[in-house]
Design an enzyme around this catalytic site. Sequence first.
Site, PDB file in Angstrom:
ATOM      1  N   HIS A   1       0.934  -1.294   0.059  1.00  0.00           N
ATOM      2  CA  HIS A   1      -0.061   0.005  -0.142  1.00  0.00           C
ATOM      3  C   HIS A   1       0.990   1.433  -0.007  1.00  0.00           C
ATOM      4  O   HIS A   1       0.714   2.277  -0.607  1.00  0.00           O
ATOM      5  CB  HIS A   1      -0.972  -0.081   1.137  1.00  0.00           C
ATOM      6  CG  HIS A   1      -1.537   1.427   1.503  1.00  0.00           C
ATOM      7  ND1 HIS A   1      -2.546   1.881   0.639  1.00  0.00           N
ATOM      8  CD2 HIS A   1      -1.217   2.385   2.405  1.00  0.00           C
ATOM      9  CE1 HIS A   1      -2.758   3.131   0.994  1.00  0.00           C
ATOM     10  NE2 HIS A   1      -2.201   3.406   2.312  1.00  0.00           N
TER      11      HIS A   1
ATOM     12  N   ASP B   1       8.016  21.459 -26.354  1.00  0.00           N
ATOM     13  CA  ASP B   1       8.058  20.176 -25.830  1.00  0.00           C
ATOM     14  C   ASP B   1       9.195  20.242 -24.810  1.00  0.00           C
ATOM     15  O   ASP B   1       9.622  21.017 -24.358  1.00  0.00           O
ATOM     16  CB  ASP B   1       8.469  18.922 -26.829  1.00  0.00           C
ATOM     17  CG  ASP B   1       7.942  17.730 -26.490  1.00  0.00           C
ATOM     18  OD1 ASP B   1       7.878  17.329 -25.087  1.00  0.00           O
ATOM     19  OD2 ASP B   1       7.619  16.862 -27.339  1.00  0.00           O
TER      20      ASP B   1
ATOM     21  N   TRP C   1       7.553  -0.482   3.634  1.00  0.00           N
ATOM     22  CA  TRP C   1       8.147   0.373   2.718  1.00  0.00           C
ATOM     23  C   TRP C   1       9.323   0.841   3.213  1.00  0.00           C
ATOM     24  O   TRP C   1      10.251   0.925   2.305  1.00  0.00           O
ATOM     25  CB  TRP C   1       7.381   1.489   2.296  1.00  0.00           C
ATOM     26  CG  TRP C   1       6.921   2.850   3.025  1.00  0.00           C
ATOM     27  CD1 TRP C   1       6.708   3.013   4.218  1.00  0.00           C
ATOM     28  CD2 TRP C   1       7.896   3.832   2.502  1.00  0.00           C
ATOM     29  NE1 TRP C   1       7.132   4.213   4.623  1.00  0.00           N
ATOM     30  CE2 TRP C   1       7.647   4.721   3.616  1.00  0.00           C
ATOM     31  CE3 TRP C   1       8.525   4.374   1.190  1.00  0.00           C
ATOM     32  CZ2 TRP C   1       8.247   6.167   3.381  1.00  0.00           C
ATOM     33  CZ3 TRP C   1       9.078   5.588   1.304  1.00  0.00           C
ATOM     34  CH2 TRP C   1       8.904   6.688   2.361  1.00  0.00           C
TER      35      TRP C   1
ATOM     36  N   SER D   1      13.881   5.713 -13.629  1.00  0.00           N
ATOM     37  CA  SER D   1      12.903   6.647 -14.368  1.00  0.00           C
ATOM     38  C   SER D   1      12.610   7.828 -13.736  1.00  0.00           C
ATOM     39  O   SER D   1      12.597   9.043 -14.509  1.00  0.00           O
ATOM     40  CB  SER D   1      11.603   5.824 -13.931  1.00  0.00           C
ATOM     41  OG  SER D   1      10.363   6.424 -14.175  1.00  0.00           O
ATOM     42  N   SER D   2      12.514   8.051 -12.296  1.00  0.00           N
ATOM     43  CA  SER D   2      12.200   9.220 -11.917  1.00  0.00           C
ATOM     44  C   SER D   2      13.406  10.214 -12.188  1.00  0.00           C
ATOM     45  O   SER D   2      13.483  11.510 -12.238  1.00  0.00           O
ATOM     46  CB  SER D   2      11.959   9.181 -10.385  1.00  0.00           C
ATOM     47  OG  SER D   2      10.847   8.535 -10.093  1.00  0.00           O
TER      48      SER D   2
ATOM     49  N   HIS E   1      12.986  11.748   3.848  1.00  0.00           N
ATOM     50  CA  HIS E   1      12.256  12.784   4.135  1.00  0.00           C
ATOM     51  C   HIS E   1      12.362  13.975   3.061  1.00  0.00           C
ATOM     52  O   HIS E   1      11.062  14.362   2.771  1.00  0.00           O
ATOM     53  CB  HIS E   1      12.718  13.430   5.434  1.00  0.00           C
ATOM     54  CG  HIS E   1      11.659  14.359   6.046  1.00  0.00           C
ATOM     55  ND1 HIS E   1      10.548  14.070   6.785  1.00  0.00           N
ATOM     56  CD2 HIS E   1      11.288  15.735   5.817  1.00  0.00           C
ATOM     57  CE1 HIS E   1       9.714  14.802   7.167  1.00  0.00           C
ATOM     58  NE2 HIS E   1      10.280  16.019   6.544  1.00  0.00           N
TER      59      HIS E   1
ATOM     60  N   GLU F   1      11.713  13.010   0.065  1.00  0.00           N
ATOM     61  CA  GLU F   1      10.642  12.345  -0.750  1.00  0.00           C
ATOM     62  C   GLU F   1       9.445  13.056   0.003  1.00  0.00           C
ATOM     63  O   GLU F   1       8.366  13.166  -1.066  1.00  0.00           O
ATOM     64  CB  GLU F   1      10.751  10.916  -0.460  1.00  0.00           C
ATOM     65  CG  GLU F   1       9.744  10.172  -1.087  1.00  0.00           C
ATOM     66  CD  GLU F   1       9.618  10.115  -2.370  1.00  0.00           C
ATOM     67  OE1 GLU F   1      10.725  10.382  -3.184  1.00  0.00           O
ATOM     68  OE2 GLU F   1       8.509   9.665  -3.025  1.00  0.00           O
TER      69      GLU F   1
ATOM     70  N   TYR G   1       8.224  15.977   0.617  1.00  0.00           N
ATOM     71  CA  TYR G   1       8.180  17.031  -0.187  1.00  0.00           C
ATOM     72  C   TYR G   1       8.226  16.963  -1.499  1.00  0.00           C
ATOM     73  O   TYR G   1       7.546  17.878  -2.268  1.00  0.00           O
ATOM     74  CB  TYR G   1       9.427  18.051   0.330  1.00  0.00           C
ATOM     75  CG  TYR G   1       9.491  18.491   1.879  1.00  0.00           C
ATOM     76  CD1 TYR G   1       8.364  19.050   2.345  1.00  0.00           C
ATOM     77  CD2 TYR G   1      10.682  18.031   2.761  1.00  0.00           C
ATOM     78  CE1 TYR G   1       8.489  19.371   3.921  1.00  0.00           C
ATOM     79  CE2 TYR G   1      10.380  17.881   4.081  1.00  0.00           C
ATOM     80  CZ  TYR G   1       9.340  18.537   4.465  1.00  0.00           C
ATOM     81  OH  TYR G   1       9.403  19.027   5.967  1.00  0.00           O
TER      82      TYR G   1
ATOM     83  N   SER H   1      -1.415  26.677  -5.646  1.00  0.00           N
ATOM     84  CA  SER H   1      -0.940  27.955  -5.809  1.00  0.00           C
ATOM     85  C   SER H   1      -1.472  28.836  -7.231  1.00  0.00           C
ATOM     86  O   SER H   1      -1.538  29.863  -7.416  1.00  0.00           O
ATOM     87  CB  SER H   1       0.382  28.372  -5.845  1.00  0.00           C
ATOM     88  OG  SER H   1       0.873  27.732  -4.528  1.00  0.00           O
TER      89      SER H   1
ATOM     90  N   HIS I   1      14.545  12.936  12.593  1.00  0.00           N
ATOM     91  CA  HIS I   1      13.378  12.956  13.248  1.00  0.00           C
ATOM     92  C   HIS I   1      12.256  11.748  13.006  1.00  0.00           C
ATOM     93  O   HIS I   1      11.554  11.219  13.671  1.00  0.00           O
ATOM     94  CB  HIS I   1      12.666  14.142  13.028  1.00  0.00           C
ATOM     95  CG  HIS I   1      11.817  14.551  11.522  1.00  0.00           C
ATOM     96  ND1 HIS I   1      11.676  15.419  10.994  1.00  0.00           N
ATOM     97  CD2 HIS I   1      11.314  13.430  10.990  1.00  0.00           C
ATOM     98  CE1 HIS I   1      11.007  15.254  10.029  1.00  0.00           C
ATOM     99  NE2 HIS I   1      10.662  14.169   9.925  1.00  0.00           N
ATOM    100  N   HIS I   2      13.037  10.784  11.999  1.00  0.00           N
ATOM    101  CA  HIS I   2      12.271   9.503  11.801  1.00  0.00           C
ATOM    102  C   HIS I   2      13.002   8.705  12.998  1.00  0.00           C
ATOM    103  O   HIS I   2      12.522   7.352  13.151  1.00  0.00           O
ATOM    104  CB  HIS I   2      12.330   9.211  10.483  1.00  0.00           C
ATOM    105  CG  HIS I   2      11.723   9.815   9.681  1.00  0.00           C
ATOM    106  ND1 HIS I   2      10.350   9.665   9.314  1.00  0.00           N
ATOM    107  CD2 HIS I   2      11.935  10.903   8.826  1.00  0.00           C
ATOM    108  CE1 HIS I   2      10.123  10.408   8.556  1.00  0.00           C
ATOM    109  NE2 HIS I   2      10.894  11.341   8.161  1.00  0.00           N
TER     110      HIS I   2
ATOM    111  N   THR J   1       6.501  26.488   6.049  1.00  0.00           N
ATOM    112  CA  THR J   1       5.169  26.000   5.459  1.00  0.00           C
ATOM    113  C   THR J   1       3.992  26.888   6.170  1.00  0.00           C
ATOM    114  O   THR J   1       2.919  27.386   5.202  1.00  0.00           O
ATOM    115  CB  THR J   1       5.185  24.637   6.474  1.00  0.00           C
ATOM    116  OG1 THR J   1       6.199  24.028   5.952  1.00  0.00           O
ATOM    117  CG2 THR J   1       3.716  23.872   5.954  1.00  0.00           C
TER     118      THR J   1
ATOM    119  N   LYS K   1       3.519  29.638   3.465  1.00  0.00           N
ATOM    120  CA  LYS K   1       2.789  29.316   2.198  1.00  0.00           C
ATOM    121  C   LYS K   1       1.084  29.394   2.868  1.00  0.00           C
ATOM    122  O   LYS K   1       0.281  30.000   2.218  1.00  0.00           O
ATOM    123  CB  LYS K   1       3.092  27.910   2.014  1.00  0.00           C
ATOM    124  CG  LYS K   1       4.388  27.892   1.105  1.00  0.00           C
ATOM    125  CD  LYS K   1       4.481  26.502   0.489  1.00  0.00           C
ATOM    126  CE  LYS K   1       5.699  26.736  -0.457  1.00  0.00           C
ATOM    127  NZ  LYS K   1       5.538  26.299  -1.966  1.00  0.00           N
TER     128      LYS K   1
ATOM    129  N   ARG L   1       1.072   1.164  15.065  1.00  0.00           N
ATOM    130  CA  ARG L   1       0.972   0.658  13.624  1.00  0.00           C
ATOM    131  C   ARG L   1       1.300  -0.780  13.181  1.00  0.00           C
ATOM    132  O   ARG L   1       1.980  -1.348  13.998  1.00  0.00           O
ATOM    133  CB  ARG L   1       1.952   1.660  12.708  1.00  0.00           C
ATOM    134  CG  ARG L   1       1.907   3.187  13.122  1.00  0.00           C
ATOM    135  CD  ARG L   1       3.087   3.713  12.209  1.00  0.00           C
ATOM    136  NE  ARG L   1       2.863   3.883  10.863  1.00  0.00           N
ATOM    137  CZ  ARG L   1       3.576   4.506  10.048  1.00  0.00           C
ATOM    138  NH1 ARG L   1       4.769   5.292  10.505  1.00  0.00           N
ATOM    139  NH2 ARG L   1       3.467   4.443   8.724  1.00  0.00           N
TER     140      ARG L   1
END
Lengths: 617, 349
Positions: A78, A107, A142, A172-173, A256, A258, A260, A271, A305-306, A331, A334, A453
Amino acid sequence: MASAVGAIGAAGAAPSESGVWSWITTVDHKRIGVLYGVSAILFFLLGGSEAFLIRMQLASADADLISSGVFSQLFTMHALTMVFLAIMPLGAAFFNFLIPLQIGARDVAFPRLNALSYWLFLFGAILLNSSFVFGGAPDAGWFAYANLTSTTYSPGDSMDFFTLGLLVLGVSSLAAALNFVVTILNMRAPGMTLMRMPVFTWMALIVSFLLVFALPILTVGLVELLLWRFFDMPFFSAEFGGDPLLWQHVFWLFGHPEVYILILPAMGIVSEILPTFSKKPLFGYTAVVFAGVAIAFMGFAVWAHHMFTVGLGPVAIAAFSASTMLIAVPTGIKIFNWIFTLWGGSLDLRTPMLFSLGFVSLFIIGGLSGVMHASPPLDRQQQDTYFIVAHLHYVLFGGSIMGLMAGIYFWFPKLTGRMMGEGLGVIHFWLMFIGMNVTFGPMHLVGIMGMPRRIYTYSEGSGWEFMNQLESVGAIILAIGLIIFAVNIFRSLRSGEVAGDDPWDARTLEWSISSPPPVYNFDAIPVVYSKEPFWDQKHPELAHDKPPADAVAPVAEDPASIHMPNPSYWPIIVAFGASLMAGLVIVNPYLAFIGGAITMMGVYGWIFEPAGPEEHH
Amino acid sequence: MANLKNIRPKALLGLLAIALLPILAACSSTDNPLTTISPKSDVADDIQQLYKIIFVIAMVVFIVVETLLLYAVIKFRRRPNDGIPKQVHGNTVMEITWTIIPALILVAIAVPTWITIFEIDDVPDDAYMIEIVGHQWWWEATYPDGQVTANEIHVPSDRTIGFTLDTADVLHSFWIPQLFGKQDLIPGRTNTLWFTPNPGTEGRYLGQCVEFCGASHANMRLEMIVDSPADFAAWTSGLESPAPAATALAATGYDLFASKGCVACHTISGRNDAIGIIGPNLSLFGSRLTLGSATLDNNTVNLTAWLQDPEDIKPGNIMSKSAPIYNNPGLAMADTEIDALVAYLQSLK
């Protein structure tokens, strides 16, 4: 999938070519955007189904619906599916479709590389999911913490599918990100300085840089994991001098940023939508842009922080809690700028606007709960409980998904030439908004009540039964909402109201051309004098930055003489070869040479493919 | 737009109370054994104090910002004769304001956070140290005087308790929310934790592994039993001098425990033949309140079910995977043999 792609093709861009072959060989950024989008939505439904099964199992205490082994596969897949196969590629779909249109280009910089990125994504996704058929999907979470991922504790092939699937997806990315960086930096229309770029394109640029810097870190970790599992190189095994914590550092140093990568595209979308539906420019454009840049930089300084509970020592966790809390400042900037974009405006509450307002209101909640466990002592009680699950879903579902949904409703008319149904859209929004809060809201409480969890079962008397039932009801509401979304898409494709070029009275360049756009996007490359060139063209009397008196209107070129890149089947061959190589490593590393040979053949064909205009159209 | 002045404060308070009811319910530790907001020790109290500060700040910010958003949406929604509104591009003073105010709020959160981090970090020198080792999927505890037990960890209520945390296999995380926040168990390093029970908190406290550790992660629970000093002394001396098997059935079970191979993995104090260390130590098993790492009440029905099919209760466990009685049909236990083993294990008091 073929029928959905065909349907969009029939209503959509590039009337000159259609059929499956034209999609396989396409290098048109708009079509590649559609391929990304359709694939991502299908994977979103797959990941959603996995979550739905999880919720049904947890709806009651001591349930027997799903075994512990399958449950571990479901929560692992998931997360992987939602992160790598749904939200990231949905972002890529918007980047592909919009960046050239927003910067006035015909293009992306490297159209064939763009096609390669998509096919690598698709084959990597298939490789990862094929593990369900070949002996079981990855089941170590994950985040795949060592040493649960060693051959001792994960003996089958499932973790190899994880490693090799993610490696393919990473290539790819990375290719896509480099392509977008080059496109944005080099192919902007004359006059479009960086500080005149649409905010969405700005966020795309930031995300692309984040990908370029963050993905190699993950790749290093994955290669180490691969070497550990295949050749006993003990990077993460304590008994041979490695360190399982090394994996956590590497994973979150990628992981982390990731986060963002997942949220900034939605922030860019919102925006664009808030100003359009308020009929006002974005409040504090410069602040919003630099807040995005600041978030990206700080995103690399908060990974630990993880890891507040792994024993880093008080000085380290105090420092990382400070850097984490600091991210709340940009944040907050924004959020306040979005709210004051609304202030004094004339707010048209149509579907894209509803989803954008949903995004802002839910993201505030996710942001605040994030500040709570930025405090390490609180994190000792909240880490690995459902409180974190609630937090991350308010950010990634309330944030990313709501924002991306807003974008789908907003740009659907540009993509297809037809409006999405407003009535069904409003129903879809309210079902998502209510369903999301009923599903994920109670998770805050059940987390504070101590529910961990990743548990497949819990006992009666835990005090969690009612909240879990409620969450499962929420999941049903969400599922109904998504069905309505699907119905709305199909109905709108077939019989949606014809949109016209500028259905929302919008502000940026993509709305100045026809819907759907022609293959070449702009017959006359626009000249840009301000942040909102199309709005200022429609309302010159209100314009902040006016064109100089001697400005000459750009001349339209004859469409027949505009050179567009030729279709090519080499990207799909290279992608197939590379993915086959990765897949065959699992069977037998020697067999991987077959995939390698196909890749080399594809690269050879690619290099010598004539790019000349003789095969044009 | 609704006239905000017409809304009575009392009605608002009522609404708030309804919204907070589930939170209040969560405070009751009898209904929620793993609740994180019912502290029973000094360390848990410290975390709770900080939690209250941050929770209140977060709620205030939440209410202010969401109200501002909702107000803007209602107040500025489009009306039929709206023209194009004034094109405002920004305001530097406002930008500076909403940079500085959140930064100040964060300082108000960060300072007490840092104080608490250092307050709860170091184990005090006079702590009563217990070694904890995590296994897939159970907990082993070794006391300073060498006594060993599993999953049900007794501690005295009159002193500071410290733990050293190690793992025998993969990552785990040790957590008893009412007593202390979690700390991970990581191969190759030894972490520590400590707490001092508050006065008058003798009782049972549930804990659970909170780092995903494989198939039976969900079933890796434990209980900490805070005993009065006298009870604790009685319990530790009982560990050293167990009573012999009392009934004939239990005596049969005593023999089966050896002949069925249980002794290869389990230790029972007072038996020279049972010194295995792969599985949980079963000394004083009969006096334990739970079995299967605190997943089931320790009674005849549950113990019989566990011995009949441990895989059903704890998927993936080593016993059902490797013990000959579950893998070699020739050694499988008859129901009468299981009854005898149950009687024997229950006699270990």
